[in-house]
Write a protein that holds these residues in place. Sequence first.
Motif, short mmCIF file in Angstrom:
data_model
loop_
_atom_site.label_atom_id
_atom_site.label_comp_id
_atom_site.label_asym_id
_atom_site.label_seq_id
_atom_site.Cartn_x
_atom_site.Cartn_y
_atom_site.Cartn_z
N ASP A 101 0.80 -1.23 0.00
CA ASP A 101 0.00 0.00 0.00
C ASP A 101 0.83 1.28 0.00
OD1 ASP A 101 -2.41 -1.42 -0.15
OD2 ASP A 101 -2.42 -1.73 2.03
N ILE A 102 2.13 1.14 -0.23
CA ILE A 102 2.98 2.31 -0.43
C ILE A 102 2.71 2.80 -1.85
CG2 ILE A 102 5.38 3.07 -0.71
CD1 ILE A 102 6.16 1.04 1.46
N GLU A 128 0.32 5.00 -0.58
CA GLU A 128 -0.93 5.53 -0.02
C GLU A 128 -0.96 5.46 1.50
OE1 GLU A 128 -1.21 3.13 -2.59
OE2 GLU A 128 -1.29 4.75 -4.07
N ASP A 129 -0.42 4.38 2.06
CA ASP A 129 -0.56 4.16 3.50
C ASP A 129 0.65 4.70 4.28
OD1 ASP A 129 -0.63 2.99 6.11
OD2 ASP A 129 -2.07 1.51 5.35
N ARG A 130 0.41 5.80 4.96
CA ARG A 130 1.46 6.48 5.72
C ARG A 130 2.06 5.57 6.81
NH1 ARG A 130 4.98 10.02 4.41
NH2 ARG A 130 6.31 9.04 5.97
N ASN A 131 1.15 4.81 7.47
CA ASN A 131 1.57 3.87 8.52
C ASN A 131 2.57 2.86 8.01
OD1 ASN A 131 0.73 4.10 11.11
ND2 ASN A 131 -1.36 3.42 10.63
N ASP A 132 2.22 2.24 6.87
CA ASP A 132 3.09 1.23 6.28
C ASP A 132 4.44 1.84 5.90
OD1 ASP A 132 1.22 -0.72 6.65
OD2 ASP A 132 0.51 -0.75 4.57
#
Length: 277
Positions: free
Chosen positions: A207-208, A210-214
Motif C-alpha cells: 500500500d505504499i 498511499e498508506d502512511r503507517n506502512d
Amino acid sequence: AKARGKNTYRFFSRELNEAATDRLLIENQLREAIREQQFLMYYQPKIDIQDDTLVGYEALIRWLRPDNTLVPPARFIPVAESTGLIVKIGEWIILESCRFLARQHSRGYAVSLSINLSARQFNDNRLPTMIEQIIQRTGVDPSYLVFEITESMLMGDTDAAIKQLNQLKRLGVSLSIDDFGTGYSSLNYLKRFPVDELKIDRSFVKDIPEDRNDMDIVSAIIAMAQKMQLRVVAEGVESEAQVDFLKQNACYVVQGYYYSMPLAEQELSHLTFTIKT
Ligand code: C2E
Ligand code: CA
Ligand code: CA
Ligand code: CA
C-alpha cells in the motif's frame, strides 16, 4: 432452536469432512508427485535498484500436475509440512536449487540464491549435514546461498533455534528472516539470532505510497536493519513509486512483479537486466 442447532452441526461436520478428504487427496497426490517428479523450481530475480542489476534469485517451488495445472505452493506446502512429506520435497528443492546456482556460476554470473525452509525442515537436526552434502555434491560456493526462515520458527525453543542457525552458519551460508514484521520478534530476540538479512513482508509494501503507517513501518525496519548491520530486502514490489520510496530510504535490494515474476530457468534468458559477474 434445536433444529437449527442440528443443522449447524451438520454444516460444520460436512465442512470438516470435506477439508479432511481434501487433505488426504492432496497427500496421496503429493506422494505421486514425488514419485513422478512433478515439481519444478521457479526463480524470481532480486534487483539492486541503485543500478538495476540482477544480484540474485529466490527459488520458489511449483507443482505441475499431469493435466498441466500449476498448483501454487500455498495449496500444498502446508499439507507437505503436516504430513512430513516436506522433508523429502525440501531435500529435492535444495538439491535442484544448488544445481541451478552452480550452472549460473559456471556462466560467470555472480548471483546469490535464496531458498525457503519450512518449519519442519528447519527443526530437523539432519538439515545441516544434508545441506553440507548437497554443497559438496554440486560444488556450489556456499557464500552465495541464503536460507530463508520465518520469525515463528525461531520463537518456540529459542536455544534450539540458535543452535541450528549456528550449525547452518558454519557451512558458510547466510540466513534471512522472511516475512519480517508479521511475527513477534522483538529487537532483543533479533540480536540473539545469527542472521544476516531481513526480508520486509509484502503486506507492508503493497500500500505504499498511499498508506502512511506502512511507510513508517518500512522505513523503521530499514533503519533498524542498518543499525544492526543486517542486509535488508523488500518483497512484493509492484510499482515505480514503491521503488522510489525504497531508494529514498536506502533499501536497495528488491524483488517483485515490477521487475519480474518468478520464472522457469529456460525463461530467465529473456530477462534484460545486467547480471553481476
Ligand atoms: P514467500 O517465501 O514469502 O514468497 C514470496 C511469494 O510472493 C511468492 O509466492 C512470489 O511468487 C510472490 N510474489 C513475488 N513478487 C510478488 C509481487 O510483486 N506481488 C505479489 N502479489 N506476489 C509476489 P509463491 O511462489 O506462490 O509462494 C508462496 C509461499 O509458499 C512462499 O512465500 C513460501 O512461504 C512458500 N514457498 C514457495 N516455495 C517454497 C519452497 O521451495 N519451500 C518452502 N518451504 N516454501 C515455499
Ligand atoms: Ca521467501
Ligand atoms: Ca516472503
Ligand atoms: Ca510473504
